[in-house]
Motif scaffolding. Structure first.
Motif, PDB file in Angstrom:
ATOM      1  N   ASP A 117       0.721  -1.185   0.249  1.00  7.83           N
ATOM      2  CA  ASP A 117      -0.172   0.039   0.101  1.00  7.83           C
ATOM      3  C   ASP A 117       0.892   1.226  -0.058  1.00  7.83           C
ATOM      4  O   ASP A 117       0.527   2.382  -0.866  1.00  7.83           O
ATOM      5  CB  ASP A 117      -0.866  -0.128   1.110  1.00  7.83           C
ATOM      6  CG  ASP A 117      -2.211  -1.016   1.121  1.00  7.83           C
ATOM      7  OD1 ASP A 117      -2.512  -1.312  -0.163  1.00  7.83           O
ATOM      8  OD2 ASP A 117      -2.632  -1.419   2.082  1.00  7.83           O
ATOM      9  N   ARG A 118       1.839   1.140   0.753  1.00  2.96           N
ATOM     10  CA  ARG A 118       2.676   2.424   0.724  1.00  2.96           C
ATOM     11  C   ARG A 118       3.551   2.457  -0.423  1.00  2.96           C
ATOM     12  O   ARG A 118       3.537   3.837  -1.019  1.00  2.96           O
ATOM     13  CB  ARG A 118       4.029   2.307   1.748  1.00  2.96           C
ATOM     14  CG  ARG A 118       3.390   2.259   3.357  1.00  2.96           C
ATOM     15  CD  ARG A 118       4.307   2.516   4.182  1.00  2.96           C
ATOM     16  NE  ARG A 118       5.334   1.456   4.278  1.00  2.96           N
ATOM     17  CZ  ARG A 118       5.292   0.247   5.117  1.00  2.96           C
ATOM     18  NH1 ARG A 118       4.122   0.373   6.045  1.00  2.96           N
ATOM     19  NH2 ARG A 118       6.153  -0.515   5.028  1.00  2.96           N
ATOM     20  N   ILE A 119       3.962   1.622  -1.267  1.00  5.31           N
ATOM     21  CA  ILE A 119       4.557   1.818  -2.844  1.00  5.31           C
ATOM     22  C   ILE A 119       3.348   2.286  -3.562  1.00  5.31           C
ATOM     23  O   ILE A 119       3.721   3.286  -4.338  1.00  5.31           O
ATOM     24  CB  ILE A 119       4.976   0.233  -3.256  1.00  5.31           C
ATOM     25  CG1 ILE A 119       6.179  -0.045  -2.315  1.00  5.31           C
ATOM     26  CG2 ILE A 119       5.156   0.510  -4.612  1.00  5.31           C
ATOM     27  CD1 ILE A 119       6.376  -1.566  -2.519  1.00  5.31           C
ATOM     28  N   LYS A 120       2.185   1.795  -3.515  1.00  2.00           N
ATOM     29  CA  LYS A 120       1.199   2.096  -4.288  1.00  2.00           C
ATOM     30  C   LYS A 120       0.738   3.790  -4.002  1.00  2.00           C
ATOM     31  O   LYS A 120       0.392   4.616  -4.912  1.00  2.00           O
ATOM     32  CB  LYS A 120      -0.042   1.610  -4.261  1.00  2.00           C
ATOM     33  CG  LYS A 120      -0.165   0.080  -4.750  1.00  2.00           C
ATOM     34  CD  LYS A 120      -1.394  -0.730  -4.733  1.00  2.00           C
ATOM     35  CE  LYS A 120      -1.385  -2.071  -5.368  1.00  2.00           C
ATOM     36  NZ  LYS A 120      -2.531  -2.885  -5.112  1.00  2.00           N
ATOM     37  N   ASP A 121       0.886   4.342  -2.680  1.00  6.17           N
ATOM     38  CA  ASP A 121       0.447   5.571  -2.553  1.00  6.17           C
ATOM     39  C   ASP A 121       1.761   6.537  -2.922  1.00  6.17           C
ATOM     40  O   ASP A 121       1.697   7.663  -2.641  1.00  6.17           O
ATOM     41  CB  ASP A 121       0.510   5.698  -0.930  1.00  6.17           C
ATOM     42  CG  ASP A 121      -0.931   5.030  -0.446  1.00  6.17           C
ATOM     43  OD1 ASP A 121      -1.740   5.022  -1.244  1.00  6.17           O
ATOM     44  OD2 ASP A 121      -1.009   4.958   0.928  1.00  6.17           O
ATOM     45  N   TRP A 122       2.896   5.963  -3.470  1.00  7.64           N
ATOM     46  CA  TRP A 122       3.948   6.696  -3.668  1.00  7.64           C
ATOM     47  C   TRP A 122       3.548   7.779  -4.733  1.00  7.64           C
ATOM     48  O   TRP A 122       3.945   9.040  -4.881  1.00  7.64           O
ATOM     49  CB  TRP A 122       5.401   6.061  -4.047  1.00  7.64           C
ATOM     50  CG  TRP A 122       6.444   6.691  -4.499  1.00  7.64           C
ATOM     51  CD1 TRP A 122       6.747   7.013  -5.875  1.00  7.64           C
ATOM     52  CD2 TRP A 122       7.279   7.152  -3.668  1.00  7.64           C
ATOM     53  NE1 TRP A 122       7.892   7.632  -5.650  1.00  7.64           N
ATOM     54  CE2 TRP A 122       8.435   7.678  -4.547  1.00  7.64           C
ATOM     55  CE3 TRP A 122       7.413   7.287  -2.302  1.00  7.64           C
ATOM     56  CZ2 TRP A 122       9.467   8.391  -3.986  1.00  7.64           C
ATOM     57  CZ3 TRP A 122       8.524   8.015  -1.789  1.00  7.64           C
ATOM     58  CH2 TRP A 122       9.488   8.418  -2.600  1.00  7.64           C
ATOM     59  N   TRP A 123       2.777   7.393  -5.715  1.00  5.98           N
ATOM     60  CA  TRP A 123       2.151   8.269  -6.716  1.00  5.98           C
ATOM     61  C   TRP A 123       0.705   7.863  -6.664  1.00  5.98           C
ATOM     62  O   TRP A 123       0.109   6.882  -7.071  1.00  5.98           O
ATOM     63  CB  TRP A 123       2.565   7.851  -8.182  1.00  5.98           C
ATOM     64  CG  TRP A 123       4.067   8.059  -8.597  1.00  5.98           C
ATOM     65  CD1 TRP A 123       4.878   7.251  -8.967  1.00  5.98           C
ATOM     66  CD2 TRP A 123       4.555   9.225  -8.574  1.00  5.98           C
ATOM     67  NE1 TRP A 123       6.051   7.712  -9.338  1.00  5.98           N
ATOM     68  CE2 TRP A 123       6.137   9.088  -9.082  1.00  5.98           C
ATOM     69  CE3 TRP A 123       4.111  10.528  -8.421  1.00  5.98           C
ATOM     70  CZ2 TRP A 123       6.725   9.976  -9.329  1.00  5.98           C
ATOM     71  CZ3 TRP A 123       5.085  11.518  -8.351  1.00  5.98           C
ATOM     72  CH2 TRP A 123       6.469  11.126  -8.917  1.00  5.98           C
ATOM     73  N   SER A 124       0.061   9.087  -6.281  1.00 10.99           N
ATOM     74  CA  SER A 124      -1.422   9.246  -5.962  1.00 10.99           C
ATOM     75  C   SER A 124      -2.296   9.870  -7.052  1.00 10.99           C
ATOM     76  O   SER A 124      -1.732  11.249  -7.045  1.00 10.99           O
ATOM     77  CB  SER A 124      -1.645   9.579  -4.541  1.00 10.99           C
ATOM     78  OG  SER A 124      -3.381   9.420  -4.450  1.00 10.99           O
ATOM     79  N   THR A 125      -3.255   9.571  -7.651  1.00 12.85           N
ATOM     80  CA  THR A 125      -3.858  10.389  -8.595  1.00 12.85           C
ATOM     81  C   THR A 125      -5.190  10.057  -8.873  1.00 12.85           C
ATOM     82  O   THR A 125      -5.561   9.026  -8.481  1.00 12.85           O
ATOM     83  CB  THR A 125      -3.251  10.178 -10.165  1.00 12.85           C
ATOM     84  OG1 THR A 125      -3.950  10.870 -11.089  1.00 12.85           O
ATOM     85  CG2 THR A 125      -3.249   8.592 -10.578  1.00 12.85           C
TER      86      THR A 125
END
Length: 274
Positions: A7-15
């Motif tokens: 989840d932290r990796i996915k939140d690195w780029w949030s759009t």
């Protein structure tokens, strides 16, 4: 609750702009297959930067601005750079990037600056000043400092031929309740104030009038510059492509026979070593 490493990796780029999964592409919630063939490019631009689809009348105003700004001839620095770049043997993407990179505060940024000016005037009228008072407060210091007023006058055209058509469309949109008209009034008010202050008329140019429309449509000053660059990229691409068809090798800004003016010192001689 502690988030997982995934989840932290996915939140690195949030759009909130695009949602892509295998077999799925959605822009602002709209599946791409529902947009293709049903909306125009101006509407897609609006959707991408604003998160919603505009009505057809507002989309038409945006499109008019995008059409108006596409090109201003090969003497415009951005266009000239695109053409020169192609004669240096680079690809069209490099030529387009080279050209758009010169669209800064001086060449390409006047629309953003004009919109910031209009917003400053609008803020004062919302605070209770009359339009005449707000114009005097905001504009007088600029005139006294001999600063150029962004969006007014043109170094080439006595009257920028793009501006009257766009302001006419804006007035039609006000009459149809498509836009409110406050910024149309402000833009024309600046034009009148300048005429009185300078004892000559400096009419709105493409930057001044598109800033009026972008303000009416609710675009930020930053997006006013971005939209101009998007528009001018069409002309840049066309000129780069045309130059590629014409050929030519390492063409500079002027024909070599015209030369240039050297303004340095005269001939020097190295001192003899001891």
């Amino acid at each position: 609750m502690t988030s997982s490493p995934e989840d932290r990796i996915k939140d690195w780029w949030s759009t909130a702009i695009v949602d892509i999964e295998p077999g799925k592409i959605a822009f602002r919630g709209y599946p791409i297959e529902e947009l293709i063939g049903r909306i125009g490019f101006a509407e897609m631009v609006w959707l991408m930067v604003r998160g919603e689809l505009p009505g057809p009348e507002r989309a038409a105003l945006l499109e008019a601005c995008l059409v108006a700004g596409v090109d201003h001839g090969p003497q415009a620095p951005s266009i000239a750079i695109a053409r020169m770049s192609m004669t240096c043997g680079i690809d069209i993407n490099n030529a387009m990037a080279s050209a758009t990179n010169v669209l800064g505060d001086v060449h390409g940024g006047a629309g953003q600056a004009a919109l910031e000016l209009y917003l400053a005037i609008d803020a004062r009228t919302r605070a209770g000043e009359s339009l005449a008072e707000a114009l005097e407060t905001v504009l007088r210091p600029l005139i006294e400092a001999r600063q150029p007023l962004p969006g007014f006058g043109h170094r080439f055209h006595p009257v920028d031929p793009r501006a009257p058509r766009l302001i006419a469309l804006a007035r039609e949109a006000v009459a149809a309740d498509t836009i409110g008209g406050d910024f149309v009034t402000i833009g024309l008010g600046v034009e009148d104030w300048l005429a009185a202050a300078k004892n000559r008329r400096l009419t709105m140019n493409i930057d001044g009038v598109t800033a009026v429309i972008f303000a009416e449509l609710g675009f930020s000053p930053m997006l006013a510059r971005g939209l101009f660059i998007l528009s001018r990229s069409v002309g840049i691409m066309a000129h780069a492509h045309e130059q590629a068809q014409q050929g030519g090798r390492i063409k500079g800004p002027t024909p070599p026979a015209f030369g240039y003016r050297y303004a340095g010192v005269g001939r020097r001689t190295l001192a003899e070593p001891d």
